[in-house]
Design an enzyme around this catalytic site. Sequence first.
Site, PDB file in Angstrom:
ATOM      1  N   GLU A 129       0.838  -1.210   0.000  1.00  0.00           N
ATOM      2  CA  GLU A 129       0.000   0.000   0.000  1.00  0.00           C
ATOM      3  C   GLU A 129       0.868   1.253   0.000  1.00  0.00           C
ATOM      4  O   GLU A 129       0.566   2.232  -0.676  1.00  0.00           O
ATOM      5  CB  GLU A 129      -0.915   0.007   1.234  1.00  0.00           C
ATOM      6  CG  GLU A 129      -1.968  -1.078   1.223  1.00  0.00           C
ATOM      7  CD  GLU A 129      -2.780  -1.100   2.501  1.00  0.00           C
ATOM      8  OE1 GLU A 129      -3.994  -0.835   2.419  1.00  0.00           O
ATOM      9  OE2 GLU A 129      -2.197  -1.373   3.579  1.00  0.00           O
TER      10      GLU A 129
ATOM     11  N   GLU B 118      -8.414   6.014   9.384  1.00  0.00           N
ATOM     12  CA  GLU B 118      -9.046   6.782  10.456  1.00  0.00           C
ATOM     13  C   GLU B 118      -8.275   8.084  10.707  1.00  0.00           C
ATOM     14  O   GLU B 118      -8.872   9.139  10.916  1.00  0.00           O
ATOM     15  CB  GLU B 118      -9.104   5.963  11.757  1.00  0.00           C
ATOM     16  CG  GLU B 118     -10.064   4.794  11.732  1.00  0.00           C
ATOM     17  CD  GLU B 118      -9.470   3.494  11.171  1.00  0.00           C
ATOM     18  OE1 GLU B 118     -10.079   2.442  11.406  1.00  0.00           O
ATOM     19  OE2 GLU B 118      -8.422   3.533  10.494  1.00  0.00           O
TER      20      GLU B 118
ATOM     21  N   LYS C 253     -12.026   1.933   0.812  1.00  0.00           N
ATOM     22  CA  LYS C 253     -10.930   1.336   0.050  1.00  0.00           C
ATOM     23  C   LYS C 253     -11.553   0.274  -0.854  1.00  0.00           C
ATOM     24  O   LYS C 253     -11.850  -0.830  -0.404  1.00  0.00           O
ATOM     25  CB  LYS C 253      -9.910   0.701   0.993  1.00  0.00           C
ATOM     26  CG  LYS C 253      -9.185   1.701   1.877  1.00  0.00           C
ATOM     27  CD  LYS C 253      -8.375   1.022   2.961  1.00  0.00           C
ATOM     28  CE  LYS C 253      -7.073   0.507   2.441  1.00  0.00           C
ATOM     29  NZ  LYS C 253      -6.174   0.047   3.528  1.00  0.00           N
TER      30      LYS C 253
ATOM     31  N   TYR D 177     -17.564  23.799  -2.627  1.00  0.00           N
ATOM     32  CA  TYR D 177     -17.257  22.373  -2.543  1.00  0.00           C
ATOM     33  C   TYR D 177     -16.008  22.008  -3.338  1.00  0.00           C
ATOM     34  O   TYR D 177     -15.312  21.064  -2.999  1.00  0.00           O
ATOM     35  CB  TYR D 177     -18.443  21.488  -2.950  1.00  0.00           C
ATOM     36  CG  TYR D 177     -19.201  21.944  -4.181  1.00  0.00           C
ATOM     37  CD1 TYR D 177     -18.737  21.705  -5.454  1.00  0.00           C
ATOM     38  CD2 TYR D 177     -20.413  22.610  -4.034  1.00  0.00           C
ATOM     39  CE1 TYR D 177     -19.434  22.119  -6.565  1.00  0.00           C
ATOM     40  CE2 TYR D 177     -21.128  23.028  -5.146  1.00  0.00           C
ATOM     41  CZ  TYR D 177     -20.634  22.772  -6.412  1.00  0.00           C
ATOM     42  OH  TYR D 177     -21.333  23.176  -7.513  1.00  0.00           O
TER      43      TYR D 177
END
Length: 121
Positions: A22, A73, A99, A53
């Site tokens: 990763e 997190e 993910k 936005y």
Amino acid sequence: MKTEIIIRNLRIHGYHGLKEAEKALGQIFEVDITCDMHTDKPPRDVMEDTVCYGEICDLVVGVSENEVFNLIETLAERIASAIFAAFPPIQKIRVEIRKPRAPIRHIVNHVGIAIERERHG
């Protein structure tokens, strides 16, 4: 009055995760954000009465590109903190990160987390 700024399925690339692959190869993350703004009066149809936005999306991409996190997190926390810092009218935030290609051996559409935070003070 409450207004929600809603961003769904912002796709970002990052090197976040605990596994070496990763961190070396990176992966796509999907981000949903809902920001609550409270006001005493209706908007006047001018940008100053809301939050852009597109600027929120730019900020999220910047957070992901500028740091590497072991946990999504932590990425979500940094995103929420950055949004609060950049946009004072926002009082509450929900950040969901998915993910879609998590390195697990199970067949799933995606895995992910969600946090909700409120501005204090």
